[in-house]
Write a protein that holds these residues in place. Structure first.
Motif, PDB file in Angstrom:
ATOM      1  N   SER A 194       0.838  -1.200   0.000  1.00 18.28           N
ATOM      2  CA  SER A 194       0.000   0.000   0.000  1.00 18.28           C
ATOM      3  C   SER A 194       0.873   1.249   0.000  1.00 18.28           C
ATOM      4  O   SER A 194       1.661   1.463   0.930  1.00 18.28           O
ATOM      5  CB  SER A 194      -0.915   0.025   1.227  1.00 18.28           C
ATOM      6  OG  SER A 194      -1.502   1.299   1.401  1.00 18.28           O
ATOM      7  N   LEU A 195       0.726   2.075  -1.038  1.00 23.03           N
ATOM      8  CA  LEU A 195       1.525   3.298  -1.118  1.00 23.03           C
ATOM      9  C   LEU A 195       1.151   4.286  -0.007  1.00 23.03           C
ATOM     10  O   LEU A 195       2.006   5.007   0.506  1.00 23.03           O
ATOM     11  CB  LEU A 195       1.330   3.958  -2.482  1.00 23.03           C
ATOM     12  CG  LEU A 195       2.034   3.275  -3.663  1.00 23.03           C
ATOM     13  CD1 LEU A 195       1.654   3.959  -4.968  1.00 23.03           C
ATOM     14  CD2 LEU A 195       3.547   3.285  -3.479  1.00 23.03           C
ATOM     15  N   THR A 262      11.891  12.520   2.101  1.00 24.12           N
ATOM     16  CA  THR A 262      10.625  12.540   2.858  1.00 24.12           C
ATOM     17  C   THR A 262       9.652  13.537   2.255  1.00 24.12           C
ATOM     18  O   THR A 262       8.450  13.250   2.113  1.00 24.12           O
ATOM     19  CB  THR A 262      10.887  12.897   4.334  1.00 24.12           C
ATOM     20  OG1 THR A 262      11.793  11.954   4.896  1.00 24.12           O
ATOM     21  CG2 THR A 262       9.595  12.878   5.136  1.00 24.12           C
ATOM     22  N   LEU A 263      10.160  14.722   1.847  1.00 26.25           N
ATOM     23  CA  LEU A 263       9.305  15.723   1.213  1.00 26.25           C
ATOM     24  C   LEU A 263       8.738  15.199  -0.107  1.00 26.25           C
ATOM     25  O   LEU A 263       7.561  15.429  -0.428  1.00 26.25           O
ATOM     26  CB  LEU A 263      10.094  17.011   0.969  1.00 26.25           C
ATOM     27  CG  LEU A 263      10.424  17.850   2.207  1.00 26.25           C
ATOM     28  CD1 LEU A 263      11.346  19.005   1.832  1.00 26.25           C
ATOM     29  CD2 LEU A 263       9.157  18.386   2.862  1.00 26.25           C
ATOM     30  N   HIS A 264       9.562  14.498  -0.873  1.00 23.48           N
ATOM     31  CA  HIS A 264       9.113  13.935  -2.149  1.00 23.48           C
ATOM     32  C   HIS A 264       7.988  12.920  -1.936  1.00 23.48           C
ATOM     33  O   HIS A 264       6.976  12.934  -2.661  1.00 23.48           O
ATOM     34  CB  HIS A 264      10.288  13.277  -2.873  1.00 23.48           C
ATOM     35  CG  HIS A 264       9.895  12.562  -4.132  1.00 23.48           C
ATOM     36  ND1 HIS A 264       9.511  13.235  -5.272  1.00 23.48           N
ATOM     37  CD2 HIS A 264       9.798  11.228  -4.416  1.00 23.48           C
ATOM     38  CE1 HIS A 264       9.192  12.355  -6.211  1.00 23.48           C
ATOM     39  NE2 HIS A 264       9.363  11.126  -5.721  1.00 23.48           N
ATOM     40  N   ILE A 265       8.160  12.058  -0.940  1.00 20.89           N
ATOM     41  CA  ILE A 265       7.139  11.044  -0.639  1.00 20.89           C
ATOM     42  C   ILE A 265       5.841  11.712  -0.193  1.00 20.89           C
ATOM     43  O   ILE A 265       4.743  11.291  -0.571  1.00 20.89           O
ATOM     44  CB  ILE A 265       7.665  10.056   0.415  1.00 20.89           C
ATOM     45  CG1 ILE A 265       8.681   9.120  -0.243  1.00 20.89           C
ATOM     46  CG2 ILE A 265       6.536   9.253   1.063  1.00 20.89           C
ATOM     47  CD1 ILE A 265       9.416   8.213   0.699  1.00 20.89           C
ATOM     48  N   LEU A 266       5.942  12.794   0.590  1.00 21.32           N
ATOM     49  CA  LEU A 266       4.752  13.532   1.021  1.00 21.32           C
ATOM     50  C   LEU A 266       4.051  14.198  -0.171  1.00 21.32           C
ATOM     51  O   LEU A 266       2.817  14.233  -0.245  1.00 21.32           O
ATOM     52  CB  LEU A 266       5.133  14.577   2.065  1.00 21.32           C
ATOM     53  CG  LEU A 266       5.372  14.044   3.481  1.00 21.32           C
ATOM     54  CD1 LEU A 266       6.040  15.101   4.354  1.00 21.32           C
ATOM     55  CD2 LEU A 266       4.057  13.593   4.115  1.00 21.32           C
ATOM     56  N   LYS A 271      -0.553  14.127  -3.946  1.00 23.77           N
ATOM     57  CA  LYS A 271      -1.066  14.010  -5.305  1.00 23.77           C
ATOM     58  C   LYS A 271      -2.131  12.907  -5.390  1.00 23.77           C
ATOM     59  O   LYS A 271      -3.198  13.093  -5.988  1.00 23.77           O
ATOM     60  CB  LYS A 271       0.090  13.721  -6.262  1.00 23.77           C
ATOM     61  CG  LYS A 271      -0.321  13.643  -7.719  1.00 23.77           C
ATOM     62  CD  LYS A 271       0.884  13.358  -8.607  1.00 23.77           C
ATOM     63  CE  LYS A 271       0.455  13.243 -10.072  1.00 23.77           C
ATOM     64  NZ  LYS A 271       1.624  12.940 -10.953  1.00 23.77           N
ATOM     65  N   ARG A 272      -1.837  11.748  -4.765  1.00 27.30           N
ATOM     66  CA  ARG A 272      -2.809  10.647  -4.766  1.00 27.30           C
ATOM     67  C   ARG A 272      -4.070  11.031  -3.993  1.00 27.30           C
ATOM     68  O   ARG A 272      -5.189  10.676  -4.358  1.00 27.30           O
ATOM     69  CB  ARG A 272      -2.187   9.384  -4.147  1.00 27.30           C
ATOM     70  CG  ARG A 272      -1.111   8.744  -4.984  1.00 27.30           C
ATOM     71  CD  ARG A 272      -0.751   7.350  -4.457  1.00 27.30           C
ATOM     72  NE  ARG A 272      -0.319   7.370  -3.071  1.00 27.30           N
ATOM     73  CZ  ARG A 272       0.932   7.607  -2.693  1.00 27.30           C
ATOM     74  NH1 ARG A 272       1.886   7.864  -3.601  1.00 27.30           N
ATOM     75  NH2 ARG A 272       1.253   7.596  -1.412  1.00 27.30           N
ATOM     76  N   LEU A 276      -8.212  11.304  -5.006  1.00 31.78           N
ATOM     77  CA  LEU A 276      -9.327  10.739  -4.240  1.00 31.78           C
ATOM     78  C   LEU A 276     -10.370  11.800  -3.921  1.00 31.78           C
ATOM     79  O   LEU A 276     -11.573  11.510  -3.888  1.00 31.78           O
ATOM     80  CB  LEU A 276      -8.805  10.100  -2.945  1.00 31.78           C
ATOM     81  CG  LEU A 276      -8.050   8.777  -3.099  1.00 31.78           C
ATOM     82  CD1 LEU A 276      -7.387   8.375  -1.788  1.00 31.78           C
ATOM     83  CD2 LEU A 276      -9.012   7.677  -3.554  1.00 31.78           C
ATOM     84  N   LYS A 277      -9.936  13.030  -3.692  1.00 31.06           N
ATOM     85  CA  LYS A 277     -10.867  14.125  -3.424  1.00 31.06           C
ATOM     86  C   LYS A 277     -11.808  14.335  -4.610  1.00 31.06           C
ATOM     87  O   LYS A 277     -13.009  14.554  -4.441  1.00 31.06           O
ATOM     88  CB  LYS A 277     -10.097  15.418  -3.137  1.00 31.06           C
ATOM     89  CG  LYS A 277      -9.484  15.504  -1.752  1.00 31.06           C
ATOM     90  CD  LYS A 277      -8.823  16.862  -1.549  1.00 31.06           C
ATOM     91  CE  LYS A 277      -8.205  16.964  -0.167  1.00 31.06           C
ATOM     92  NZ  LYS A 277      -7.559  18.291   0.042  1.00 31.06           N
ATOM     93  N   LEU A 278     -11.238  14.278  -5.819  1.00 31.24           N
ATOM     94  CA  LEU A 278     -12.055  14.433  -7.017  1.00 31.24           C
ATOM     95  C   LEU A 278     -13.037  13.275  -7.156  1.00 31.24           C
ATOM     96  O   LEU A 278     -14.190  13.457  -7.559  1.00 31.24           O
ATOM     97  CB  LEU A 278     -11.152  14.503  -8.252  1.00 31.24           C
ATOM     98  CG  LEU A 278     -10.294  15.775  -8.394  1.00 31.24           C
ATOM     99  CD1 LEU A 278      -9.340  15.644  -9.583  1.00 31.24           C
ATOM    100  CD2 LEU A 278     -11.177  17.003  -8.556  1.00 31.24           C
ATOM    101  N   LEU A 279     -12.580  12.079  -6.789  1.00 31.66           N
ATOM    102  CA  LEU A 279     -13.408  10.885  -6.900  1.00 31.66           C
ATOM    103  C   LEU A 279     -14.585  10.926  -5.927  1.00 31.66           C
ATOM    104  O   LEU A 279     -15.725  10.619  -6.294  1.00 31.66           O
ATOM    105  CB  LEU A 279     -12.558   9.635  -6.651  1.00 31.66           C
ATOM    106  CG  LEU A 279     -13.263   8.286  -6.771  1.00 31.66           C
ATOM    107  CD1 LEU A 279     -13.742   8.061  -8.198  1.00 31.66           C
ATOM    108  CD2 LEU A 279     -12.324   7.156  -6.343  1.00 31.66           C
TER     109      LEU A 279
END
Length: 382
Positions: A194-195, A262-266, A271-272, A276-279
């Motif tokens: 799970s990402l 860590t900033l990149h992963i956040l 973005k993901r 989900l917000k749009l969905l």
């Protein structure tokens, strides 16, 4: 006002003795009138004189102890009237658990009068025989002791019977932490599963945040430009409700630096989440939590624990608690050469002594390494 009555007595020549009952005020706990009764007077005159003397003492400030109240009656009232207004929600829940699960099942039927040093010592000996941890026994003692000290303030008892009780000294806990290799393998397996959970675990491992701090993190707490996280709230799950309260200590409110990875992963996680917000549209919760369910609502701490344990099992790494990720972070920081002061500030400990006490095993190794490096330097080219 005093009330007098005859009491049948086989021992008295007259076949009876006299008693009196006198009102001593209002019980703050129950709202009812408090009364004290004295018996065994040979004549009514003796009872009247004794009642008059006691009335005078009351007027001069003598406290009459209410020794008929049981712990089943007193401790819940203490929780509601005193403890609830002085401690944080999580601490109050711990108090409730200690009282309802440990103290009342054994001692609840006893009156405050029956509670003496011997009874209390037997109670704690029972806890020791049950092989509870020293730290847990100490926490039970703390809650019980605070409640009985307040009983003195409320004029329910004259002395605290726990003052003469011996309990085992809490031993330093040996924390289980992962080695760097185990940590990296755990993250690799989590990423495959799970990402979203991977992002949560990664941030926890790379920052040392407490679980409540992590789950209470909001996007406005992250400054991507400066590369910082502002830790300023704690998520609490209590009786089916999520709340956000103050942190464990003042020093827990802190701003910590995070690395570029860590900033990149956040950023990828955000973005993901935006997708989900749009969905979900209007059904998406507007709490703005960084780590949450797919609909934006708070993540249940139990669900997190279950998934964490499942990844440990799949990765076949050492079994640890979620909180031990925080200890792993601190241990690896110290092994990497970060100073104890920096670790204290990053973890939000109230003092450097606390940090040193918890990670004494690591600091001892650091001292040995320092001694070895100094010796090697002195012998170099000698």
């Amino acid at each position: 006002m005093a009330y007098f009555r005859k009491v049948p007595s086989k021992k008295a020549k007259s076949g009876y003795t006299w008693s009196f009952t006198i009102e001593t005020g209002i019980d703050l706990l129950t709202g009812k009138r408090k009364q004290t009764t004295r018996r065994g007077f040979a004549t009514k005159k003796e009872a009247e004189n004794a009642a008059k003397e006691l009335s005078t003492q009351l007027e001069n400030g003598l406290n009459i102890v209410d020794n008929k109240m049981t712990l089943n009656q007193y401790l819940p009232k203490w929780l509601e009237m005193a403890a609830k207004r002085k401690v944080k929600v999580t601490t109050f829940v711990n108090y409730e658990n200690v009282i309802n699960n440990r103290i009342l099942p054994v001692l609840g039927h006893l009156t405050l009068k029956d509670l003496n040093g011997s009874v209390c010592q037997k109670f704690f000996n029972l806890l020791i025989d049950q092989e509870l941890s020293d730290g847990y026994i100490k926490s039970i003692y703390k809650v019980f002791n605070i409640s009985l000290e307040k009983a003195i303030d409320w004029d329910l008892i004259l002395k605290n019977p726990l003052r003469k009780v011996d309990i085992p000294k809490a031993r330093k806990r040996n924390y289980t932490v992962w080695k760097r290799k185990e940590l990296l393998y755990f993250l690799r397996v989590a990423k495959d599963e799970s990402l979203d959970y991977f992002s949560l675990f990664f941030v926890c491992i790379y920052t040392g945040l407490r679980k409540g701090e992590l789950l209470g993190l909001k996007w406005e707490d992250i400054n991507f430009k400066d590369g910082t996280l502002h830790i300023q709230r704690n998520q609490v799950y209590l009786k089916g409700t999520f709340t956000y309260g103050s942190l464990k200590t003042e020093s827990s409110n802190r701003v910590i630096k995070v690395d570029d990875e860590t900033l990149h992963i956040l950023m990828q996680h955000k973005k993901r989440q935006n997708e989900l917000k749009l969905l979900y549209g209007s059904q998406y919760s507007n709490e703005n939590l960084v780590f949450c369910r797919k609909n934006g609502k708070p993540m249940h701490p139990r669900a997190l624990a279950v998934f964490f344990d499942s990844i440990i099992k799949k990765a076949e790494v050492s079994k640890i608690r979620f909180h031990d990720l925080r200890h792993t972070h601190a241990t690896l920081l110290l092994e990497a050469g970060v100073s104890l002061k920096e670790v204290q500030e990053r973890l939000g400990h109230s003092s450097i002594k606390m940090t040193g006490d918890i990670y004494a095993h690591v600091t001892d190794e650091m001292k040995s390494n320092a001694s070895k490096k100094f010796s090697e330097y002195m012998q170099k080219n000698s």
